[in-house]
Design an enzyme around this catalytic site. Structure first.
Site, PDB file in Angstrom:
ATOM      1  CE  LYS A  43      56.241  54.503  39.372  1.00 42.25           C
ATOM      2  NZ  LYS A  43      56.911  54.764  40.668  1.00 42.25           N
ATOM      3  CE1 TYR A 270      35.165  27.215  42.633  1.00 45.97           C
ATOM      4  CE2 TYR A 270      35.881  29.390  41.909  1.00 45.97           C
ATOM      5  CZ  TYR A 270      35.844  28.014  41.736  1.00 45.97           C
ATOM      6  OH  TYR A 270      36.501  27.454  40.671  1.00 45.97           O
TER       7      TYR A 270
END
Length: 383
Positions: A43, A270
């Site tokens: 999965k 940033y």
């Protein structure tokens, strides 16, 4: 590093070691008796490792069945040429029934409404819809409550359009196989299966083991184990680490896209959460960011590997890029990087290694989430 395979369009990638995947799969296969089966859970795009490519390796190594989380994950496997039985580990919506039957996917079933609609549609198409019955034994997530399995089967078993291919449960505390909660779930599952058989109901393949239980409790293998995270070389818990060695399958690497020597006091990234503390610090940019699974919470807290040594990541991790610093000290003289040099975010470089577990601890999560994140956008290279 010379001659490595890598993408043509981006200097960042995930490497998948198919040899390690093959050896891990074989290790789980070797836990089983001659009549027991191996179900490989792939999965979430094989936990970020690439479902179709991994399924082909697992099939060649002896996998008997695959398990996925969603219908479309099963469709992807069928379209990729996978022919083995595929189990969907949940009950899909009614609107998925045609797709299940078209692609021969077995749903988990735990409501009579779905089971009967599934059977009706199968009959109308001239086929029989196989399913696995999920039994709720204590995790309280999905399944027919273990005390209600007989009533449930009596409600649906008359229908000629459905066939029970298996019954299963899922353990919440398989990492503590001697614990009370685990043993209680085992007992409840055994009682439910026994009641079904005593009443004459077909159980098909009986299975309950996830990766941890597969390793720690051989008595619970029954007809099949469902190996998941361990196939990819990641330990499900600390208890399995000393008794079942595994090889990591995924590495994450990138090439330096820019180097610069900012003046002392200059900020990086940033918010300027890092400022250059002295002259002659080299800042290197790598094209991987939080959109690639490198969590922003790792900013100024993680390392990468370069020439077998650890470098500190500096500044806030951006969506698509992050920076590292090469700083000379009296204790360590480090060669400066050149544009195009390879650095390792997860994996081994020489004698040094950064693991998924290390990154997971820094993030306060588990290795499963880390691996899935890296597999979402970074291109995969199979070695």
């Amino acid at each position: 590093m010379i001659g490595r395979k890598e993408p043509a369009t981006r200097w960042a990638w995930v490497e998948i070691d198919q040899g390690a995947l093959r050896r891990n799969t074989r290790a789980f296969k070797n836990l089983l008796g001659p009549r027991q089966r191996l179900c490989c859970v792939i999965k979430a795009d094989a936990y970020g490792h690439g479902a179709v490519a991994c399924a082909k390796v697992m099939h060649a190594t002896g996998c008997d069945m695959f398990a996925v989380a969603t219908v479309l994950e099963g469709v992807e496997l069928r379209q990729g040429g996978i022919e083995e039985p595929i189990l969907v580990l949940s009950e899909p919506p009614l609107t998925a029934i045609d797709t299940l039957l078209e692609y021969r996917l077995m749903p988990s079933v735990y409501t009579s409404e779905f089971a009967l609609a599934y059977g009706e549609r199968a009959v109308s198409l001239g086929t029989v819809g196989k399913y696995h019955m999920a039994i709720e034994t204590g995790m309280n997530r999905i399944g027919v409550h273990y005390t209600e399995v007989l009533d449930f089967r009596r409600e649906i078993d008359f229908h000629r359009g459905i066939q029970c291919d298996g019954v299963f449960t899922h353990f919440a505390t398989a990492d503590e196989s001697s614990g009370w909660d685990y043993q209680l779930q085992r007992t409840r599952f055994d009682e439910a299966v026994g009641a079904l058989r005593d009443a004459g109901f077909e159980c098909g393949i009986v299975h309950c083991d996830n990766t941890a239980a597969s390793i720690l409790d051989a008595s619970s293998h029954y007809d099949m184990i469902r190996a998941g995270i361990g196939l990819y070389g990641l330990q499900p818990c600390e208890a399995t680490r000393p008794v079942f060695p595994l090889e990591p399958v995924m590495s994450v690497r990138a090439r330096v896209t820019r180097t610069v020597h900012p003046a002392m006091g200059e900020g990086v990234g940033y918010g300027f959460t890092y400022r250059v503390p002295r002259a002659r610090v080299q800042i290197c940019t790598l094209p991987v960011g939080y959109a690639d699974g490198l969590a922003r919470t790792l900013s100024n807290r993680m390392d990468v590997l370069y020439r077998g040594q650890r470098l500190r990541q500096v500044g806030n991790i951006c969506m698509d890029q992050f920076m590292v610093a090469i700083q000379q000290t009296s204790m360590r003289q480090m060669p400066e990087a050149q544009m195009g040099d390879v650095m390792t975010i997860v994996g081994r470089d020489g004698d040094a290694e950064i693991t998924m577990d290390e990154m997971a601890r820094l993030r306060g999560t588990i290795s499963y989430e880390v691996a899935c994140g890296f597999g979402m956008r970074l291109e995969k290279v199979y070695c």
